[in-house]
Design a protein around this motif. Structure first.
Motif, mmCIF file in Angstrom:
data_model
loop_
_atom_site.group_PDB
_atom_site.id
_atom_site.type_symbol
_atom_site.label_atom_id
_atom_site.label_comp_id
_atom_site.label_asym_id
_atom_site.label_seq_id
_atom_site.Cartn_x
_atom_site.Cartn_y
_atom_site.Cartn_z
ATOM 1 N N GLY A 226 0.811 -1.214 0.000
ATOM 2 C CA GLY A 226 0.000 0.000 0.000
ATOM 3 C C GLY A 226 0.840 1.257 0.000
ATOM 4 O O GLY A 226 0.454 2.281 -0.595
ATOM 5 N N GLN A 227 2.004 1.240 0.657
ATOM 6 C CA GLN A 227 2.885 2.394 0.674
ATOM 7 C C GLN A 227 3.397 2.724 -0.721
ATOM 8 O O GLN A 227 3.479 3.901 -1.098
ATOM 9 N N LEU A 228 3.711 1.694 -1.511
ATOM 10 C CA LEU A 228 4.167 1.935 -2.886
ATOM 11 C C LEU A 228 3.050 2.535 -3.741
ATOM 12 O O LEU A 228 3.303 3.421 -4.556
ATOM 13 N N ILE A 229 1.846 2.033 -3.538
ATOM 14 C CA ILE A 229 0.700 2.588 -4.267
ATOM 15 C C ILE A 229 0.511 4.065 -3.892
ATOM 16 O O ILE A 229 0.244 4.924 -4.747
ATOM 17 N N ALA A 230 0.648 4.351 -2.592
ATOM 18 C CA ALA A 230 0.472 5.731 -2.128
ATOM 19 C C ALA A 230 1.535 6.654 -2.704
ATOM 20 O O ALA A 230 1.274 7.848 -2.910
ATOM 21 N N LEU A 231 2.711 6.119 -2.991
ATOM 22 C CA LEU A 231 3.791 6.943 -3.546
ATOM 23 C C LEU A 231 3.699 7.074 -5.063
ATOM 24 O O LEU A 231 4.549 7.713 -5.681
ATOM 25 N N GLY A 232 2.698 6.407 -5.665
ATOM 26 C CA GLY A 232 2.466 6.628 -7.085
ATOM 27 C C GLY A 232 2.810 5.487 -8.000
ATOM 28 O O GLY A 232 2.698 5.641 -9.228
ATOM 29 N N LEU A 233 3.229 4.368 -7.484
ATOM 30 C CA LEU A 233 3.531 3.231 -8.346
ATOM 31 C C LEU A 233 2.258 2.448 -8.648
ATOM 32 O O LEU A 233 1.391 2.291 -7.787
ATOM 33 N N ASN A 234 2.178 1.944 -9.869
ATOM 34 C CA ASN A 234 1.045 1.098 -10.224
ATOM 35 C C ASN A 234 1.440 -0.369 -10.124
ATOM 36 O O ASN A 234 2.589 -0.697 -9.803
ATOM 37 N N ASP A 235 0.500 -1.259 -10.406
ATOM 38 C CA ASP A 235 0.765 -2.697 -10.264
ATOM 39 C C ASP A 235 1.904 -3.151 -11.170
ATOM 40 O O ASP A 235 2.731 -3.995 -10.786
ATOM 41 N N VAL A 236 1.939 -2.617 -12.372
ATOM 42 C CA VAL A 236 2.991 -3.012 -13.313
ATOM 43 C C VAL A 236 4.363 -2.623 -12.776
ATOM 44 O O VAL A 236 5.330 -3.414 -12.813
ATOM 45 N N ALA A 237 4.476 -1.405 -12.245
ATOM 46 C CA ALA A 237 5.753 -0.935 -11.706
ATOM 47 C C ALA A 237 6.164 -1.753 -10.487
ATOM 48 O O ALA A 237 7.359 -2.048 -10.293
ATOM 49 N N HIS B 183 10.415 -7.215 -8.957
ATOM 50 C CA HIS B 183 10.882 -8.594 -8.816
ATOM 51 C C HIS B 183 11.734 -9.039 -9.996
ATOM 52 O O HIS B 183 12.331 -10.105 -9.957
ATOM 53 N N SER B 184 11.803 -8.224 -11.021
ATOM 54 C CA SER B 184 12.544 -8.597 -12.223
ATOM 55 C C SER B 184 14.026 -8.288 -12.041
ATOM 56 O O SER B 184 14.388 -7.280 -11.415
ATOM 57 N N PRO B 185 14.873 -9.158 -12.612
ATOM 58 C CA PRO B 185 16.310 -8.890 -12.536
ATOM 59 C C PRO B 185 16.701 -7.591 -13.234
ATOM 60 O O PRO B 185 17.745 -7.003 -12.923
ATOM 61 N N THR B 186 15.864 -7.172 -14.184
ATOM 62 C CA THR B 186 16.178 -5.954 -14.933
ATOM 63 C C THR B 186 15.494 -4.729 -14.343
ATOM 64 O O THR B 186 15.384 -3.694 -14.998
ATOM 65 N N SER B 187 15.037 -4.848 -13.107
ATOM 66 C CA SER B 187 14.329 -3.729 -12.494
ATOM 67 C C SER B 187 15.258 -2.553 -12.264
ATOM 68 O O SER B 187 16.481 -2.707 -12.174
ATOM 69 N N ASP B 188 14.648 -1.366 -12.169
ATOM 70 C CA ASP B 188 15.448 -0.160 -11.941
ATOM 71 C C ASP B 188 16.093 -0.204 -10.571
ATOM 72 O O ASP B 188 15.716 -0.970 -9.687
ATOM 73 N N THR B 189 17.074 0.641 -10.422
ATOM 74 C CA THR B 189 17.723 0.767 -9.127
ATOM 75 C C THR B 189 16.697 1.185 -8.091
ATOM 76 O O THR B 189 15.786 1.969 -8.383
ATOM 77 N N LEU B 190 16.838 0.659 -6.881
ATOM 78 C CA LEU B 190 15.921 1.050 -5.825
ATOM 79 C C LEU B 190 15.934 2.571 -5.678
ATOM 80 O O LEU B 190 16.977 3.207 -5.665
ATOM 81 N N GLY B 191 14.737 3.109 -5.534
ATOM 82 C CA GLY B 191 14.613 4.569 -5.418
ATOM 83 C C GLY B 191 14.164 5.224 -6.714
ATOM 84 O O GLY B 191 13.619 6.324 -6.699
ATOM 85 N N GLN B 192 14.400 4.568 -7.824
ATOM 86 C CA GLN B 192 13.949 5.102 -9.105
ATOM 87 C C GLN B 192 12.531 4.596 -9.410
ATOM 88 O O GLN B 192 12.229 3.435 -9.168
ATOM 89 N N TYR B 193 11.736 5.455 -9.927
ATOM 90 C CA TYR B 193 10.362 5.068 -10.304
ATOM 91 C C TYR B 193 9.920 5.939 -11.476
ATOM 92 O O TYR B 193 10.397 7.061 -11.663
ATOM 93 N N THR B 194 9.044 5.407 -12.264
ATOM 94 C CA THR B 194 8.590 6.092 -13.476
ATOM 95 C C THR B 194 7.105 6.400 -13.370
ATOM 96 O O THR B 194 6.301 5.519 -13.016
ATOM 97 N N LEU B 195 6.759 7.666 -13.668
ATOM 98 C CA LEU B 195 5.354 8.078 -13.715
ATOM 99 C C LEU B 195 4.831 7.895 -15.127
ATOM 100 O O LEU B 195 5.501 8.260 -16.097
#
Length: 398
Positions: free
Chosen positions: A183-194, A199-211
């Motif tokens: 729920g905290q991630l949802i509140a910060l603006g991430l969607n289910d896909v993000a 969990h993917s090995p190719t995921s962005d560095t922690l702290g990075q997120y895309t709107l």
């Protein structure tokens, strides 16, 4: 007996006076007779003169109507319309500005203090729902992502253990921590896909997120640069669905008409009209411009209107009372500066009829003095007047 000389003189004078009196009496009687005679003697000539005057007036009435041939009517573009007393429409104009529809717009903003890493769209670009807009970095987001990954692993491990190994309270606590982290991630603006990408090995560095775009639309605002630190809640972009736009018309306080009587409203720009609907109006007056705002909604599926454009709004207002209104082209000035219209007669001739002018209604004029159903020349009146002038006839017999 003889008459003496003195008596003779007196008798002569008396006789002369008597004769003079008789003469005066005859003269008076003659004058009185003559005074009575003119009415008899001149009665027929006066009657003859009156008859001649009426004949002249009848001839004037007969000749004041102007007849035109079919060729003349066609060349002059004469048009005739029956006129009646009826309700009429009056147009009011107001300057206006096109604005984004606040109900279909979406503000793109970070929900935690972040730094801009990358942008993917520019101002004015059309985007689709789900399209990437900007990538940000946030320490709070990094902590939230880490907490989520730990809580997820703990919950998955606990869920696999049997009841003899993990108590029900421990199982419930693990699940609660996982749900809270999610729920905290949802509140910060991430969607289910993000979130799944974490969990993917190719995921962005922690702290990075895309709107991403929550809806399709156009980027109307773009208030950031790469590397810029953005506080939580700041507007990065404004996305708007421009298929429906708002038009804010500014009406002068001196413009007095009932908006409920507006039958039609049009937005005009570049010689093109768009049908609009009134949706709101302010009840306060701008103290600087002395105007009030009337908001309209306009369909923009053709994508020709854009927020920020200046346009004109035309309000068509139906009158509350009936009146006879005719085109101004139908009214001309007579030789005595009175106003005339030409009314078509049964024989297709045109008779000048004097009318009283009322107020102007757009390109029309309110008039008084015309019978209901009069067939008025609404076009070509000037030509008819010139033909009347050629005949040398003064409609008012001046």
């Amino acid at each position: 007996m003889g008459i003496k000389p003195k008596q003779s003189v007196i008798f002569f004078i008396f006789f002369a006076l008597l004769q003079s009196t008789c003469s005066l009496a005859n003269a008076d009687e003659h004058e009185h007779s003559l005074a009575l005679q003119p009415d008899l003697a001149h009665q027929r000539p006066e009657q003859h003169s009156h008859d001649h005057s009426e004949d002249t007036h009848d001839d004037a009435v007969q000749h004041q109507a102007v007849s035109l041939s079919k060729v003349q009517r066609s060349m002059a573009g004469v048009e005739v319309t029956k006129v009646y007393t009826n309700v009429y429409a009056q147009t009011y104009y107001a300057p206006a500005e096109v604005k984004a529809n606040g109900y279909t717009s979406y503000i793109v903003s970070p929900r935690t203090e972040s730094v801009v890493m990358n942008r993917y769209v520019v101002l004015g670009e059309k985007v689709q729902q789900g399209q990437k807009l900007v990538t940000l970095f946030s320490h709070e987001m990094a902590q939230a992502q880490a907490d989520y990954l730990l809580a997820k692993n703990e919950w998955e491990r606990t869920a696999k253990l049997g009841s003899e190994t993990v108590s029900e309270s421990e199982r419930l606590a693990a699940k609660t921590r996982f749900n809270a982290a999610y729920g905290q991630l949802i509140a910060l603006g991430l969607n289910d896909v993000a979130i799944q990408k974490l969990h993917s090995p190719t995921s962005d560095t922690l702290g990075q997120y895309t709107l991403v775009a929550k809806q399709a639309g156009v980027v109307l605002k773009d208030n950031f640069s790469q590397g810029q630190r953005i506080s939580a809640g700041s507007e990065l972009m404004l996305l708007a669905d421009e298929t429906t736009l708002w038009i804010d018309a500014k009406l002068s306080v001196n413009t007095k008409f009932d908006l409920e009587r507006v039958s039609q409203a049009f937005v005009s720009v570049d010689n093109r009209d768009y049908v609009a609907q009134i949706i709101q109006q302010t009840h306060t007056i701008d103290t600087q411009t002395r105007t009030k705002v009337v908001r309209l909604s306009v369909n923009n599926e053709s994508d020709t209107l854009h927020a920020g454009m200046f346009v004109d709004v035309r309000f068509v207002v139906t009158s509350e009372h009936k009146a006879m209104v005719i085109p101004e082209s139908a009214v001309i000035r007579g030789v005595d500066q009175n106003w005339l219209v030409f009314v078509e007669q049964v024989d297709k001739s045109f008779l000048p009829v004097q009318v009283k002018m009322g107020p102007q209604i757009d390109d029309q004029r309110m008039v008084y003095g015309l019978p209901e159903g009069s067939r008025v020349a609404v076009k070509g009146a000037f030509f008819i007047a010139s033909e009347l002038a050629k005949s040398g006839f003064d409609p008012h017999n001046h």
